[in-house]
Design a protein around this motif. Structure first.
Motif, PDB file in Angstrom:
ATOM      1  N   MET A  89       0.815  -1.220   0.000  1.00 28.86           N
ATOM      2  CA  MET A  89       0.000   0.000   0.000  1.00 28.86           C
ATOM      3  C   MET A  89       0.850   1.272   0.000  1.00 28.86           C
ATOM      4  SD  MET A  89      -3.096  -0.943  -0.257  1.00 28.86           S
ATOM      5  CE  MET A  89      -3.860   0.650   0.004  1.00 28.86           C
ATOM      6  N   PHE A  90       2.173   1.131  -0.047  1.00 32.48           N
ATOM      7  CA  PHE A  90       3.067   2.302  -0.054  1.00 32.48           C
ATOM      8  C   PHE A  90       3.058   2.980  -1.416  1.00 32.48           C
ATOM      9  CE2 PHE A  90       6.396   0.635   3.263  1.00 32.48           C
ATOM     10  CZ  PHE A  90       5.462   0.748   4.259  1.00 32.48           C
ATOM     11  N   THR A  91       3.302   4.270  -1.400  1.00 34.80           N
ATOM     12  CA  THR A  91       3.619   4.997  -2.629  1.00 34.80           C
ATOM     13  C   THR A  91       5.106   4.765  -2.895  1.00 34.80           C
ATOM     14  OG1 THR A  91       4.257   6.999  -1.446  1.00 34.80           O
ATOM     15  CG2 THR A  91       1.921   6.806  -2.085  1.00 34.80           C
ATOM     16  N   LEU A  92       5.590   5.175  -4.044  1.00 36.11           N
ATOM     17  CA  LEU A  92       7.024   5.021  -4.352  1.00 36.11           C
ATOM     18  C   LEU A  92       7.890   5.806  -3.367  1.00 36.11           C
ATOM     19  CD1 LEU A  92       7.073   5.082  -8.251  1.00 36.11           C
ATOM     20  CD2 LEU A  92       7.441   3.126  -6.740  1.00 36.11           C
ATOM     21  N   GLU A  93       7.427   6.992  -2.983  1.00 33.47           N
ATOM     22  CA  GLU A  93       8.185   7.813  -2.034  1.00 33.47           C
ATOM     23  C   GLU A  93       8.247   7.131  -0.667  1.00 33.47           C
ATOM     24  OE1 GLU A  93       5.491   9.122  -3.791  1.00 33.47           O
ATOM     25  OE2 GLU A  93       6.755   9.989  -5.350  1.00 33.47           O
ATOM     26  N   GLU A  94       7.132   6.544  -0.254  1.00 32.14           N
ATOM     27  CA  GLU A  94       7.100   5.848   1.033  1.00 32.14           C
ATOM     28  C   GLU A  94       7.994   4.607   0.993  1.00 32.14           C
ATOM     29  OE1 GLU A  94       2.604   7.181   2.384  1.00 32.14           O
ATOM     30  OE2 GLU A  94       2.877   5.342   1.224  1.00 32.14           O
ATOM     31  N   LEU A  95       8.010   3.926  -0.145  1.00 27.57           N
ATOM     32  CA  LEU A  95       8.873   2.756  -0.291  1.00 27.57           C
ATOM     33  C   LEU A  95      10.339   3.147  -0.154  1.00 27.57           C
ATOM     34  CD1 LEU A  95       9.060  -0.286  -0.829  1.00 27.57           C
ATOM     35  CD2 LEU A  95       9.204   0.261  -3.272  1.00 27.57           C
ATOM     36  N   GLU A  96      10.705   4.289  -0.726  1.00 21.76           N
ATOM     37  CA  GLU A  96      12.084   4.773  -0.587  1.00 21.76           C
ATOM     38  C   GLU A  96      12.413   5.012   0.883  1.00 21.76           C
ATOM     39  OE1 GLU A  96      12.846   8.204  -3.028  1.00 21.76           O
ATOM     40  OE2 GLU A  96      12.180   7.169  -4.835  1.00 21.76           O
ATOM     41  N   GLN A  97      11.506   5.618   1.600  1.00 19.59           N
ATOM     42  CA  GLN A  97      11.725   5.880   3.022  1.00 19.59           C
ATOM     43  C   GLN A  97      11.794   4.568   3.807  1.00 19.59           C
ATOM     44  OE1 GLN A  97       9.026   8.775   4.591  1.00 19.59           O
ATOM     45  NE2 GLN A  97      10.087   8.922   6.533  1.00 19.59           N
ATOM     46  N   TYR A  98      10.921   3.627   3.485  1.00 21.15           N
ATOM     47  CA  TYR A  98      10.911   2.312   4.123  1.00 21.15           C
ATOM     48  C   TYR A  98      12.245   1.594   3.909  1.00 21.15           C
ATOM     49  CZ  TYR A  98       9.771  -2.710   4.445  1.00 21.15           C
ATOM     50  OH  TYR A  98       9.774  -4.060   4.735  1.00 21.15           O
ATOM     51  N   ASN A  99      12.782   1.702   2.703  1.00 20.43           N
ATOM     52  CA  ASN A  99      14.015   0.998   2.357  1.00 20.43           C
ATOM     53  C   ASN A  99      15.247   1.519   3.100  1.00 20.43           C
ATOM     54  OD1 ASN A  99      13.033  -1.012   0.674  1.00 20.43           O
ATOM     55  ND2 ASN A  99      13.019   0.355  -1.106  1.00 20.43           N
ATOM     56  N   VAL A 100      15.130   2.663   3.750  1.00 22.48           N
ATOM     57  CA  VAL A 100      16.235   3.184   4.559  1.00 22.48           C
ATOM     58  C   VAL A 100      16.474   2.288   5.775  1.00 22.48           C
ATOM     59  CG1 VAL A 100      16.969   5.128   6.014  1.00 22.48           C
ATOM     60  CG2 VAL A 100      15.916   5.560   3.783  1.00 22.48           C
ATOM     61  N   ASP A 101      15.393   1.775   6.383  1.00 24.80           N
ATOM     62  CA  ASP A 101      15.518   0.923   7.570  1.00 24.80           C
ATOM     63  C   ASP A 101      14.366  -0.088   7.623  1.00 24.80           C
ATOM     64  OD1 ASP A 101      16.250  -0.192   9.970  1.00 24.80           O
ATOM     65  OD2 ASP A 101      16.160   1.668  11.124  1.00 24.80           O
ATOM     66  N   PRO A 102      14.324  -1.026   6.656  1.00 21.92           N
ATOM     67  CA  PRO A 102      13.193  -1.955   6.598  1.00 21.92           C
ATOM     68  C   PRO A 102      13.054  -2.829   7.850  1.00 21.92           C
ATOM     69  CG  PRO A 102      14.900  -2.622   5.053  1.00 21.92           C
ATOM     70  CD  PRO A 102      15.289  -1.281   5.604  1.00 21.92           C
ATOM     71  N   LYS A 103      14.156  -3.189   8.471  1.00 19.81           N
ATOM     72  CA  LYS A 103      14.091  -4.032   9.665  1.00 19.81           C
ATOM     73  C   LYS A 103      13.317  -3.325  10.788  1.00 19.81           C
ATOM     74  CE  LYS A 103      17.017  -6.929  12.535  1.00 19.81           C
ATOM     75  NZ  LYS A 103      18.354  -7.398  12.818  1.00 19.81           N
ATOM     76  N   GLU A 104      13.597  -2.053  10.997  1.00 21.61           N
ATOM     77  CA  GLU A 104      12.910  -1.277  12.040  1.00 21.61           C
ATOM     78  C   GLU A 104      11.432  -1.096  11.695  1.00 21.61           C
ATOM     79  OE1 GLU A 104      11.826   0.986  15.332  1.00 21.61           O
ATOM     80  OE2 GLU A 104      13.485  -0.405  15.018  1.00 21.61           O
ATOM     81  N   PHE A 105      11.134  -0.793  10.439  1.00 24.58           N
ATOM     82  CA  PHE A 105       9.736  -0.612  10.051  1.00 24.58           C
ATOM     83  C   PHE A 105       8.962  -1.927  10.140  1.00 24.58           C
ATOM     84  CE2 PHE A 105      11.470   3.199   7.770  1.00 24.58           C
ATOM     85  CZ  PHE A 105      10.855   4.119   8.594  1.00 24.58           C
ATOM     86  N   ASN A 106       9.587  -3.033   9.756  1.00 21.91           N
ATOM     87  CA  ASN A 106       8.924  -4.337   9.875  1.00 21.91           C
ATOM     88  C   ASN A 106       8.620  -4.651  11.332  1.00 21.91           C
ATOM     89  OD1 ASN A 106       9.110  -4.640   7.120  1.00 21.91           O
ATOM     90  ND2 ASN A 106      10.809  -6.083   7.189  1.00 21.91           N
TER      91      ASN A 106
END
Length: 121
Positions: A89-106
């Motif tokens: 459900m992320f936008t591309l911009e949100e995916l970029e932000q998520y990819n900075v620290d996916p372990k923490e967001f997960n």
């Protein structure tokens, strides 16, 4: 395809000046997605309980809470499904932000989902 942001419910979460970028992402992106997808998460978890042939209804409240926590932490396939539903459900911009620290967001996604499921099942 409809705008993903337009689909999300608006939440009245105060934005604190001292919020970290991770907290802001959690409140502005993750929480609305979790609310939007709530029925799907619950249906999937109930199907998981049935698939595991767990007599969930006979468990005491504390046992249910432990079962939910252990299922979401230890069953990698289940955990990845829930994370995938959220990330999808992320936008591309949100995916970029998520990819900075996916372990923490997960970790945050699973923690919030545990609380949602506990409070509704």
């Amino acid at each position: 395809m409809p705008n993903k942001l337009a689909l999300r419910p608006s939440l009245e979460i105060p934005v604190l000046e001292m919020s970290t970028s991770i907290e802001s992402f959690q409140n502005q992106t993750l929480r609305p997605i979790l609310k939007l997808q709530n029925d799907l998460y619950l249906a999937l978890f109930k199907a998981y309980i049935d698939r595991k042939k767990t007599d969930f209804s006979t468990l005491r409240k504390e046992q249910k809470s432990i079962y939910i926590e252990q299922s979401l932490q230890k069953d990698v396939a289940l955990k990845n499904i829930f994370i995938g539903i959220t990330v999808g459900m992320f936008t591309l911009e949100e995916l970029e932000q998520y990819n900075v620290d996916p372990k923490e967001f997960n970790r945050r996604i699973i923690t919030m989902l545990m609380e949602r499921i506990r409070s509704q099942i």
